[in-house]
Design a protein around this motif. Sequence first.
Motif, PDB file in Angstrom:
ATOM      1  N   GLY A   1     -10.317  51.580  14.139  1.00 55.65           N
ATOM      2  CA  GLY A   1     -11.330  52.974  14.544  1.00 55.65           C
ATOM      3  C   GLY A   1     -11.561  53.528  12.781  1.00 55.65           C
ATOM      4  O   GLY A   1     -12.864  53.231  12.671  1.00 55.65           O
ATOM      5  N   GLU A   2     -10.815  53.444  11.836  1.00 58.50           N
ATOM      6  CA  GLU A   2     -11.353  53.130  10.336  1.00 58.50           C
ATOM      7  C   GLU A   2     -12.462  52.393   9.454  1.00 58.50           C
ATOM      8  O   GLU A   2     -13.142  52.521   9.278  1.00 58.50           O
ATOM      9  CB  GLU A   2     -10.199  53.667  10.238  1.00 58.50           C
ATOM     10  CG  GLU A   2     -10.599  54.259   8.520  1.00 58.50           C
ATOM     11  CD  GLU A   2     -10.312  53.057   7.225  1.00 58.50           C
ATOM     12  OE1 GLU A   2     -10.518  53.154   6.174  1.00 58.50           O
ATOM     13  OE2 GLU A   2      -9.458  51.822   7.919  1.00 58.50           O
ATOM     14  N   MET A   3     -12.370  51.099  10.443  1.00 63.15           N
ATOM     15  CA  MET A   3     -12.653  50.208   9.666  1.00 63.15           C
ATOM     16  C   MET A   3     -13.678  49.327  10.312  1.00 63.15           C
ATOM     17  O   MET A   3     -14.473  48.749  10.215  1.00 63.15           O
ATOM     18  CB  MET A   3     -11.592  49.025   9.078  1.00 63.15           C
ATOM     19  CG  MET A   3     -12.089  47.211   8.427  1.00 63.15           C
ATOM     20  SD  MET A   3     -10.795  46.654   7.613  1.00 63.15           S
ATOM     21  CE  MET A   3     -10.182  45.771   8.679  1.00 63.15           C
ATOM     22  N   ALA A   4     -13.497  48.729  11.563  1.00 60.91           N
ATOM     23  CA  ALA A   4     -14.783  47.936  11.771  1.00 60.91           C
ATOM     24  C   ALA A   4     -15.781  49.176  12.556  1.00 60.91           C
ATOM     25  O   ALA A   4     -15.833  49.766  12.498  1.00 60.91           O
ATOM     26  CB  ALA A   4     -14.005  47.311  13.827  1.00 60.91           C
ATOM     27  N   GLY A   5     -16.799  48.346  12.366  1.00 64.29           N
ATOM     28  CA  GLY A   5     -18.330  49.222  13.230  1.00 64.29           C
ATOM     29  C   GLY A   5     -19.188  48.550  12.392  1.00 64.29           C
ATOM     30  O   GLY A   5     -19.785  48.113  12.440  1.00 64.29           O
ATOM     31  N   SER A   6     -18.896  50.159  11.391  1.00 62.82           N
ATOM     32  CA  SER A   6     -20.287  49.459  10.502  1.00 62.82           C
ATOM     33  C   SER A   6     -20.746  48.685   9.689  1.00 62.82           C
ATOM     34  O   SER A   6     -22.168  48.015   9.496  1.00 62.82           O
ATOM     35  CB  SER A   6     -20.601  50.523   9.015  1.00 62.82           C
ATOM     36  OG  SER A   6     -19.168  50.507   8.617  1.00 62.82           O
ATOM     37  N   GLY A   7     -19.239  47.404   9.258  1.00 65.33           N
ATOM     38  CA  GLY A   7     -19.380  46.009   8.982  1.00 65.33           C
ATOM     39  C   GLY A   7     -20.289  44.963   9.030  1.00 65.33           C
ATOM     40  O   GLY A   7     -20.743  44.517   9.038  1.00 65.33           O
ATOM     41  N   VAL A   8     -19.987  45.510  10.968  1.00 63.01           N
ATOM     42  CA  VAL A   8     -20.433  44.665  11.930  1.00 63.01           C
ATOM     43  C   VAL A   8     -21.684  44.074  11.659  1.00 63.01           C
ATOM     44  O   VAL A   8     -22.077  43.436  12.056  1.00 63.01           O
ATOM     45  CB  VAL A   8     -19.881  44.423  13.141  1.00 63.01           C
ATOM     46  CG1 VAL A   8     -20.627  46.339  13.713  1.00 63.01           C
ATOM     47  CG2 VAL A   8     -20.024  43.280  13.751  1.00 63.01           C
ATOM     48  N   LEU A   9     -22.485  44.980  11.417  1.00 65.68           N
ATOM     49  CA  LEU A   9     -23.692  45.435  11.700  1.00 65.68           C
ATOM     50  C   LEU A   9     -24.533  44.353  10.558  1.00 65.68           C
ATOM     51  O   LEU A   9     -25.600  44.252  10.731  1.00 65.68           O
ATOM     52  CB  LEU A   9     -24.157  46.986  11.569  1.00 65.68           C
ATOM     53  CG  LEU A   9     -23.585  47.968  12.580  1.00 65.68           C
ATOM     54  CD1 LEU A   9     -24.294  49.556  11.973  1.00 65.68           C
ATOM     55  CD2 LEU A   9     -24.187  47.556  13.319  1.00 65.68           C
ATOM     56  N   ALA A  10     -24.112  44.297   9.571  1.00 66.03           N
ATOM     57  CA  ALA A  10     -24.207  43.043   8.401  1.00 66.03           C
ATOM     58  C   ALA A  10     -24.150  42.394   7.970  1.00 66.03           C
ATOM     59  O   ALA A  10     -24.712  41.027   7.230  1.00 66.03           O
ATOM     60  CB  ALA A  10     -24.141  44.485   6.595  1.00 66.03           C
TER      61      ALA A  10
END
Length: 435
Positions: free
Chosen positions: A31-40
């Motif tokens: 929940g803390e790490m995944a998310g915004s990174g996958v967009l780039a």
Amino acid sequence: MSLQEKSPLINEGTTAIKGLTIVTAGVFIVGEMAGSGVLALPKAVADTGWIGIVLIIVCAMASCYTAIILGRCWMIIQNRFPRYKEHVRYPYPAIGYEAFGNSGKHLVTFCVNFTLFGVSTVFLLIASENIQSLISHSLSFCAWLPVIAAILCPFTWLGTPKDFWAIAVGAMSATVLACLLMFIQILMDISINPDPHHSNTSFKKFFVSFGTILFAFGGHAAFPTIQHDMRRPADFKWGVMWSYAVIVLMYLPVAASGYFVYGDKLETDPNGDIILAMLSPGGIATTVTVMITAHLTFGYIIVINPLCQQVEEWLGVKQEFGIKRCIIRSIVVACNLFVAETIPHFGAILSLVGGSTVVLLTFVFPSLFYIRLLTMESDDGPQVIALHDRVIHYEIILIGIIGGIASTYSAIDDMASGASSFTVPCYVNASAAHL
């Protein structure tokens, strides 16, 4: 001498009656790490070529390994110094202090707090921009910023990660669903991109994208806080391993499919939502935006918590819930809001400084502190580190330094070339509108 005193350097640690389990600790990591990174990542792979897919796997393995090493560092100082078995608000800086004294503590404190503050501010910005696109184009995202901050503020008053595990579940669930739907939509877009073109990479593009991939696996700033809240901190490594497996299973399909389907059509969106801008409009794309926004709002609460605990420690606020905690954490959120309103596009500054601090916390400090803690004089005596282990640690440190240089170079080059957009602060635009 008790059995506890006879245990080896890294033992089972303190077992808490209440706390995070292996599963819930892993949920917090996802929940803390995944998310915004996958967009780039799709754009990063497009700029590096197919080797970028290999880099994602290698960086994931290195980041997972350093997360486990960081957990070992925490176990070492807990066993050497019993005071750390009580609740500690600043576990990562404590590791730096025991390894290199006050200089290590202050450097880690700066890196942790700047990274967490920067990431939480960016989460707030992207969430506001997504909500504007979903709900109302007549209301600017600058106007949505204080609304979202006000909604999230009471949730930041929760004490430590073990007090809001349900939020971590929500963040992970939203990210998993968003990645699944993105992958489906990308496959559906194959028909409108029958012959994607893949441009050649360059030295600059390769290493700038390499820094982006490193940043996607940079969640270590909050890891010691999560580990410290576990029932059995020695089990942290198991939570790390299963959570990284989940993250890679989310990252790889989106990054690889985005690269092979869209090719060099992937363009950097000013808001940072690179892959979202490429998805064909429709119900799936809208749902993905909603899920990413949900992740960002949930992730904001997780990311800002260690920062709030550090501020409370500085000010001597008691650990129990009270009015002082509410006031201090509300002020931290207000500072986030002020920076977001002042610099509506925070990406350039985050890449310049935050990118460097992220790679230090993820790829440099864990190995550096681990070697230092094992080889320094203590009641247990210095430990011998095998040559191949030293080589692994030094290689990871080198990767971190290269990644930090790449991120810093990227930001400086963007600012020098005018590629990054430093827009006028929101409150200046608001004032001009009334003239």
